[in-house]
Scaffold this active site. Structure first.
Site, mmCIF file in Angstrom:
data_model
loop_
_atom_site.group_PDB
_atom_site.id
_atom_site.type_symbol
_atom_site.label_atom_id
_atom_site.label_comp_id
_atom_site.label_asym_id
_atom_site.label_seq_id
_atom_site.Cartn_x
_atom_site.Cartn_y
_atom_site.Cartn_z
ATOM 1 N N HIS A 147 1.089 -1.313 0.025
ATOM 2 C CA HIS A 147 -0.112 0.110 0.047
ATOM 3 C C HIS A 147 0.633 1.548 -0.437
ATOM 4 O O HIS A 147 2.392 1.199 0.478
ATOM 5 C CB HIS A 147 -1.021 -0.305 1.573
ATOM 6 C CG HIS A 147 -1.721 0.676 1.367
ATOM 7 N ND1 HIS A 147 -1.352 2.345 1.853
ATOM 8 C CD2 HIS A 147 -3.028 0.616 1.508
ATOM 9 C CE1 HIS A 147 -2.631 3.079 1.710
ATOM 10 N NE2 HIS A 147 -3.532 2.298 1.916
ATOM 11 N N GLN A 174 -4.717 -5.286 6.145
ATOM 12 C CA GLN A 174 -5.353 -6.260 6.141
ATOM 13 C C GLN A 174 -5.596 -7.467 7.072
ATOM 14 O O GLN A 174 -5.920 -8.969 6.106
ATOM 15 C CB GLN A 174 -5.202 -6.356 4.831
ATOM 16 C CG GLN A 174 -6.191 -4.539 4.487
ATOM 17 C CD GLN A 174 -6.650 -4.748 4.631
ATOM 18 O OE1 GLN A 174 -8.216 -5.268 4.644
ATOM 19 N NE2 GLN A 174 -7.439 -2.831 3.638
ATOM 20 N N CYS A 199 -4.764 2.902 -3.757
ATOM 21 C CA CYS A 199 -3.838 2.985 -2.756
ATOM 22 C C CYS A 199 -2.090 2.125 -2.942
ATOM 23 O O CYS A 199 -1.523 1.767 -2.065
ATOM 24 C CB CYS A 199 -3.635 3.639 -1.339
ATOM 25 S SG CYS A 199 -5.044 4.877 -0.842
#
Ligand code: PLP
Length: 428
Positions: free
Chosen positions: A145, A225, A386
């Site tokens: 990310h 995540q 992103c």
């Protein structure tokens, strides 16, 4: 948002598998804990498939934050009055809960931060800034990310260090030979995502950390995540730092945590200066507080930390292994449904994945898909997530991403498939 329409597991497509039916009954009760699922969007029941962006909040978290402001509000660590002492205890209790949730050996290894992004910047600007110099290398992967890329680029500009990237293959897995090749005496820091937000790939972090440790290189793991979807044990993983965001794990926004091994946190210089991070101050010299206070300058997000503690209590009650098993089934179902559609190309087909299906639709832009699904009450993410380097790697400007949590149902995946068929009919 307006009228109340409750989607329930009764809308499930039939599944004869007894284990799944048992799990369904078990998980069904959790969905009712989330008030937002009583809402409708554009006159349709809300189908929320954007949990990788942020998760919805259970009633207990909403109530915990509201009750803090209604009945418990005070600043922490400085008052001698009862409310302040109780607020301090509630804040510190959350820290202890996070420590046990992550398997840390001591609550002092947990630093409250705004979220994953701030946790990564904290390590870049403390460990990175104080130890890196020209020619030193920072190793990341092609799965990161922007939050796990840009802070290191800034650090490279500040120190003359060089950013190295282990690229990914066509399935969206890190090419391990490349990672091995790029690790060297020059590497001073490794930063890896545990789970990719754009593709769902689960990195084999334990092995990758062990490899870095052969060179005595500290490893930061971006767990944004991972923590909502699977049990995480930082000691077993043996990472040096682990960061995550509360809002992606059913807690409030503006709060998250950094785990750091005690030996590292003691060594590092402070991140920001201000109140609460000091033992004593004179105009000549300031002596810093012990960890973790050394890294928590100023009044923190007290209600957020307490709400995050409640979210973790809720997850622990639900059971991370149960959540992981249920979500695995949902992800397999979503993947197989999408694979049956000729116009759809999955982006990210790693062997080990969590909670995310990313795809492109032949001849239809991701944003158009997003708008058409929205008209049907279905919330997905369309864009680069992103993670522009990942889009570049697959040669696409954007993907459609459906991201799951344990409150989702197979019925919602069926709704997604129906919505996609409509979009393809309109544009295809
Ligand atoms: N890392 C990963 C893998 C993410 O998915 C995200 C957010 O989507 C972040 C970092 C940044 O998290 P936050 O914006 O909560 O700091």
């Amino acid at each position: 948002m307006g009228t109340i329409t409750m989607l329930s597991f009764e809308t499930e497509s039939p599944n004869k598998n007894a284990a799944w039916q048992g799990m369904l009954l078990d998980m069904n009760k959790f969905r009712a804990d989330f008030p937002i699922f009583a809402e409708s969007v554009n006159g349709k029941p809300l189908v929320y498939l954007d949990s990788a962006a942020t998760t919805q909040k259970p009633r207990c978290v909403i109530d915990r934050v509201a009750n803090f402001y209604a009945a418990e509000n005070a600043n922490i660590h400085r008052g001698v009055h009862r409310l302040s002492m109780e607020a301090t205890e509630a804040y510190e209790k959350s820290r202890r809960r996070i420590a046990s949730f992550l398997g840390a050996s001591d609550a002092r290894e947990i630093v409250f931060v705004r979220g994953t992004t701030e946790g990564i910047n904290l390590i870049a600007q403390t460990l990175g800034r104080s130890t890196l110099g020209p020619g030193d290398e920072i190793l990341i992967t092609g799965l990161e990310h922007h939050s796990n890329i840009v802070p290191w680029q800034i650090l490279c500009e500040q120190t003359g260090a060089v950013l190295r990237v282990a690229s990914i293959d066509d399935r969206g897995e890190v090419i391990r030979e490349e990672y091995t090749r790029l690790l060297s005496e020059k590497t001073k820091l490794v930063a890896l995502s545990h789970v990719s937000n754009a593709l769902g790939t689960i990195n084999p972090v334990r092995e990758m950390i062990a490899q870095a440790h052969e060179y005595n290189v500290p490893v930061l793991v971006d767990g944004a995540q991972a923590v909502p979807h699977m049990a995480v044990d930082v000691r077993e993983m043996d990472c040096d730092f682990y960061v995550f965001s509360g809002h992606k794990m059913f807690g409030p926004t503006g709060i998250g945590a950094l785990y750091g091994k005690a030996s590292w946190l003691k060594e590092l210089p402070p991140y920001q200066g201000g109140g609460d991070m000091i033992a004593s101050v004179t105009f000549d010299k300031t002596i810093y507080a012990e960890v973790p206070a050394k890294f928590e300058a100023g009044t923190p997000n007290i209600s957020g930390a307490i709400g995050l503690g409640e979210a973790i209590r809720y997850l622990q009650d639900a059971g991370m292994d149960r959540i992981a098993a249920y979500e695995r089934e949902l992800l397999e179902y979503a993947t197989s449904c999408l694979m049956e559609m000729n116009q759809i190309r999955l982006i990210g087909t790693a062997q080990h994945k969590a909670s995310v299906v990313s795809f492109v639709v032949d001849g239809v832009h991701a944003h158009d898909i997003g708008s058409i699904l929205d008209m049907q009450g279905i919330a997905i993410r369309a864009g680069h997530h992103c993670a522009q380097p990942i889009m570049d790697r697959f040669g696409v400007p954007a993907t459609v991403r459906a991201s799951l949590a344990f409150y989702n149902t197979k019925g919602e995946i069926d709704a997604l498939v129906t919505g996609l068929k409509k979009a393809i009919e309109m544009f295809g």
